[in-house]
Design a protein around this motif. Structure first.
Motif, PDB file in Angstrom:
ATOM      1  N   ALA A  22      44.906 -10.732  86.623  1.00  0.00           N
ATOM      2  CA  ALA A  22      44.356 -10.469  87.953  1.00  0.00           C
ATOM      3  C   ALA A  22      43.900  -9.023  88.112  1.00  0.00           C
ATOM      4  CB  ALA A  22      45.400 -10.796  89.019  1.00  0.00           C
ATOM      5  N   ALA A  23      42.848  -8.860  88.890  1.00  0.00           N
ATOM      6  CA  ALA A  23      42.343  -7.526  89.237  1.00  0.00           C
ATOM      7  C   ALA A  23      42.934  -7.116  90.581  1.00  0.00           C
ATOM      8  CB  ALA A  23      40.822  -7.556  89.315  1.00  0.00           C
ATOM      9  N   ALA A  24      43.317  -5.857  90.703  1.00  0.00           N
ATOM     10  CA  ALA A  24      43.864  -5.348  91.961  1.00  0.00           C
ATOM     11  C   ALA A  24      42.816  -4.498  92.674  1.00  0.00           C
ATOM     12  CB  ALA A  24      45.125  -4.529  91.708  1.00  0.00           C
ATOM     13  N   MET A  25      42.519  -4.867  93.914  1.00  0.00           N
ATOM     14  CA  MET A  25      41.500  -4.137  94.674  1.00  0.00           C
ATOM     15  C   MET A  25      41.939  -3.979  96.122  1.00  0.00           C
ATOM     16  SD  MET A  25      38.519  -2.715  94.072  1.00  0.00           S
ATOM     17  CE  MET A  25      39.100  -1.403  95.132  1.00  0.00           C
ATOM     18  N   ASP A  26      43.246  -3.827  96.347  1.00  0.00           N
ATOM     19  CA  ASP A  26      43.754  -3.706  97.724  1.00  0.00           C
ATOM     20  C   ASP A  26      44.013  -2.261  98.126  1.00  0.00           C
ATOM     21  OD1 ASP A  26      45.947  -3.520  95.932  1.00  0.00           O
ATOM     22  OD2 ASP A  26      47.347  -4.136  97.496  1.00  0.00           O
ATOM     23  N   GLN A  27      43.561  -1.309  97.306  1.00  0.00           N
ATOM     24  CA  GLN A  27      43.733   0.106  97.655  1.00  0.00           C
ATOM     25  C   GLN A  27      42.924   0.404  98.932  1.00  0.00           C
ATOM     26  OE1 GLN A  27      43.135  -1.072  94.677  1.00  0.00           O
ATOM     27  NE2 GLN A  27      44.793  -0.363  93.392  1.00  0.00           N
ATOM     28  N   ARG A  28      43.504   1.231  99.769  1.00  0.00           N
ATOM     29  CA  ARG A  28      42.836   1.553 101.038  1.00  0.00           C
ATOM     30  C   ARG A  28      42.735   3.062 101.220  1.00  0.00           C
ATOM     31  NH1 ARG A  28      46.794  -2.850 103.622  1.00  0.00           N
ATOM     32  NH2 ARG A  28      47.537  -2.816 101.472  1.00  0.00           N
ATOM     33  N   ILE A  75      54.920 -10.144  86.199  1.00  0.00           N
ATOM     34  CA  ILE A  75      53.702  -9.576  85.616  1.00  0.00           C
ATOM     35  C   ILE A  75      53.788  -8.058  85.779  1.00  0.00           C
ATOM     36  CG2 ILE A  75      52.283 -11.627  86.037  1.00  0.00           C
ATOM     37  CD1 ILE A  75      51.181 -10.337  88.542  1.00  0.00           C
ATOM     38  N   TYR A  76      53.038  -7.343  84.944  1.00  0.00           N
ATOM     39  CA  TYR A  76      53.074  -5.877  84.991  1.00  0.00           C
ATOM     40  C   TYR A  76      51.891  -5.324  85.775  1.00  0.00           C
ATOM     41  CZ  TYR A  76      56.690  -5.855  81.346  1.00  0.00           C
ATOM     42  OH  TYR A  76      57.846  -6.027  80.630  1.00  0.00           O
ATOM     43  N   LEU A  77      52.150  -4.239  86.510  1.00  0.00           N
ATOM     44  CA  LEU A  77      51.080  -3.528  87.208  1.00  0.00           C
ATOM     45  C   LEU A  77      50.711  -2.282  86.423  1.00  0.00           C
ATOM     46  CD1 LEU A  77      52.322  -0.870  89.143  1.00  0.00           C
ATOM     47  CD2 LEU A  77      53.657  -2.818  89.897  1.00  0.00           C
ATOM     48  N   SER A  78      49.481  -1.839  86.636  1.00  0.00           N
ATOM     49  CA  SER A  78      48.996  -0.708  85.827  1.00  0.00           C
ATOM     50  C   SER A  78      49.422   0.647  86.381  1.00  0.00           C
ATOM     51  CB  SER A  78      47.471  -0.760  85.702  1.00  0.00           C
ATOM     52  OG  SER A  78      46.841  -0.723  86.962  1.00  0.00           O
ATOM     53  N   VAL A 125      49.159  -9.626  84.079  1.00  0.00           N
ATOM     54  CA  VAL A 125      49.027  -8.326  84.738  1.00  0.00           C
ATOM     55  C   VAL A 125      48.340  -8.471  86.093  1.00  0.00           C
ATOM     56  CG1 VAL A 125      48.893  -7.006  82.578  1.00  0.00           C
ATOM     57  CG2 VAL A 125      46.787  -7.853  83.641  1.00  0.00           C
ATOM     58  N   LEU A 126      48.565  -7.466  86.912  1.00  0.00           N
ATOM     59  CA  LEU A 126      47.731  -7.223  88.078  1.00  0.00           C
ATOM     60  C   LEU A 126      47.255  -5.797  87.896  1.00  0.00           C
ATOM     61  CD1 LEU A 126      48.828  -8.812  91.437  1.00  0.00           C
ATOM     62  CD2 LEU A 126      46.617  -7.798  90.962  1.00  0.00           C
ATOM     63  N   CYS A 127      46.036  -5.661  87.437  1.00  0.00           N
ATOM     64  CA  CYS A 127      45.541  -4.359  86.980  1.00  0.00           C
ATOM     65  C   CYS A 127      44.438  -3.853  87.907  1.00  0.00           C
ATOM     66  CB  CYS A 127      45.016  -4.496  85.549  1.00  0.00           C
ATOM     67  SG  CYS A 127      44.410  -2.948  84.880  1.00  0.00           S
ATOM     68  N   GLY A 128      44.650  -2.678  88.472  1.00  0.00           N
ATOM     69  CA  GLY A 128      43.671  -2.106  89.384  1.00  0.00           C
ATOM     70  C   GLY A 128      42.968  -0.912  88.794  1.00  0.00           C
ATOM     71  N   ARG A 129      43.476   0.281  89.141  1.00  0.00           N
ATOM     72  CA  ARG A 129      42.769   1.516  88.810  1.00  0.00           C
ATOM     73  C   ARG A 129      42.506   1.706  87.327  1.00  0.00           C
ATOM     74  NH1 ARG A 129      46.844   5.246  91.990  1.00  0.00           N
ATOM     75  NH2 ARG A 129      48.168   3.476  91.472  1.00  0.00           N
ATOM     76  N   ALA A 130      43.387   1.190  86.465  1.00  0.00           N
ATOM     77  CA  ALA A 130      43.170   1.360  85.024  1.00  0.00           C
ATOM     78  C   ALA A 130      41.810   0.818  84.613  1.00  0.00           C
ATOM     79  CB  ALA A 130      44.272   0.648  84.235  1.00  0.00           C
ATOM     80  N   THR A 131      41.371  -0.225  85.308  1.00  0.00           N
ATOM     81  CA  THR A 131      40.095  -0.860  84.952  1.00  0.00           C
ATOM     82  C   THR A 131      38.895  -0.159  85.561  1.00  0.00           C
ATOM     83  OG1 THR A 131      41.236  -2.992  84.862  1.00  0.00           O
ATOM     84  CG2 THR A 131      38.850  -3.056  85.034  1.00  0.00           C
ATOM     85  N   TRP A 132      39.014   0.237  86.851  1.00  0.00           N
ATOM     86  CA  TRP A 132      37.800   0.659  87.562  1.00  0.00           C
ATOM     87  C   TRP A 132      37.806   2.092  88.097  1.00  0.00           C
ATOM     88  CZ3 TRP A 132      39.803   1.991  92.131  1.00  0.00           C
ATOM     89  CH2 TRP A 132      40.829   1.211  92.689  1.00  0.00           C
ATOM     90  N   GLN A 133      38.887   2.856  87.892  1.00  0.00           N
ATOM     91  CA  GLN A 133      38.956   4.172  88.546  1.00  0.00           C
ATOM     92  C   GLN A 133      37.847   5.137  88.095  1.00  0.00           C
ATOM     93  OE1 GLN A 133      42.824   5.872  87.841  1.00  0.00           O
ATOM     94  NE2 GLN A 133      42.704   5.647  85.623  1.00  0.00           N
TER      95      GLN A 133
END
Length: 339
Positions: free
Chosen positions: A26-32, A250-253, A278-286
């Motif tokens: 999963a991709a994480a995109m809930d950052q605000r 699952i692991y978070l980034s 995984v639930l990976c957010g910033r590692a992928t798109w930051q």
């Protein structure tokens, strides 16, 4: 061991966020707030709410073609979900971003205009809560947090939707980037995995930190020179943390770079840890934030189609080798009775 009973809604919701092999990528995109600040910094001027939605839309449009699910916030992200790839699961965040720093204990709070029923009605396949948690904090603080999670768990049961809990360890007496915290972290992560596996919380999937800071693991590419653990010791700490969980995890980034996260997952796989994805957010798109801040949406999507997709595919390759289906903790899919 007898069969585990899981309700239809919860089973379907978890599976909507996984692939047909039971792996969650999963991709994480809930950052605000943090994302808004990062965009503003990249641009050199203030970022608006519409910037957040535009950024989230681009991420969703491009990366969900290569992800099993996306984690989104209902405040700025709902329009972005209209652009997700067909068949992509949706996790919606239920907590307010950040915490009140004027009160001790990093106490959580919910989005005032939302409920689990509303999250489900908005298309959520699962509910996600982030909780800052120090297992060894003042008992009064932790009792408040335990009751808070129990209430959300009960709300998810009532609406028959899975509950993904993301505990984040902290200790206000330590710098989380320090050697001292690196040595303490395994104890904290293991303790919260044990705590929130308890049935009274109604948690279905734990979204957890890895139990070590890989920058302090001797022999890792990112080893910074100060040793908290050898590679063999780190692998054992992965196994110890995993052993106490009776829920899929699952692991978070946690904001590290994609290279660091991949190396971390390779260590988890080497340790034989039964993580389910995984639930990976910033590692992928930051690294796309400055692209968006300086050049706008089109440039961001070009970057995403190139580097962003490459990051996700490299991560997926590691999951294909090391991750285990989410039903592994129950002894296999045939050990689940859907009721």
């Amino acid at each position: 061991m007898g069969k585990v009973q899981i309700t239809k809604g919860k089973f379907a919701g978890i599976q909507a966020c996984a692939d047909d092999k039971g792996i969650i990528a999963a991709a994480a995109m809930d950052q605000r707030g943090s994302l808004k600040k990062a965009i503003a910094k990249a641009r050199g001027s203030e970022a608006s709410n519409s910037d957040l939605t535009a950024f989230k839309t681009s991420i969703t449009r491009v990366l969900t073609k290569h992800s099993t699910a996306i984690l989104m916030d209902p405040e700025y992200g709902l329009p972005a979900l209209e652009h997700k790839a067909p068949g992509t699961g949706v996790l919606l965040a239920y907590e307010k971003t950040g915490y009140d720093a004027t009160v001790p204990g990093r106490l959580p709070d919910l989005l005032g205009e939302w409920s689990v029923r509303r999250i489900k009605a908005a298309g959520g396949d699962a509910v996600k809560i982030l909780l800052y948690y120090n297992p060894f904090d003042d008992k009064t603080v932790n009792e408040i947090k335990h009751a808070f999670i129990e209430r959300i768990g009960a709300e998810c049961v009532a609406n028959d939707i899975p509950f993904f809990l993301e505990p984040i360890a902290y200790d206000d007496a330590m710098d989380e980037k320090s050697l001292a915290y690196a040595k303490a972290k395994p104890k904290y992560v293991t303790a919260y995995m044990a705590e929130f596996s308890k049935p009274q919380y109604g948690v279905d999937v734990l979204k957890v930190e890895v139990p070590v800071n890989v920058k302090f693991v001797e022999g890792m590419q990112v080893f910074a020179g100060e040793k908290a653990y050898t590679r063999a010791e780190a692998a054992e700490l992965f196994r110890e943390a995993a052993s106490v969980s009776t829920k899929p995890f699952i692991y978070l980034s946690a904001g590290v770079t994609d290279e660091v996260f991949r190396e971390t997952l390779e260590l988890a796989a080497e340790a034989g840890t039964p993580f389910s994805g995984v639930l990976c957010g910033r590692a992928t798109w930051q690294d796309g934030i400055p692209v968006y801040g300086e050049k706008g949406v089109e440039a961001l999507e070009e970057w995403l189609e190139d580097r962003g997709v490459a990051n996700v595919k490299a991560l997926n390759a590691i999951l294909a080798q090391g991750a285990k289906p989410w039903w592994t903790v129950y002894g296999g899919k045939d050990q689940i009775e859907v009721v």
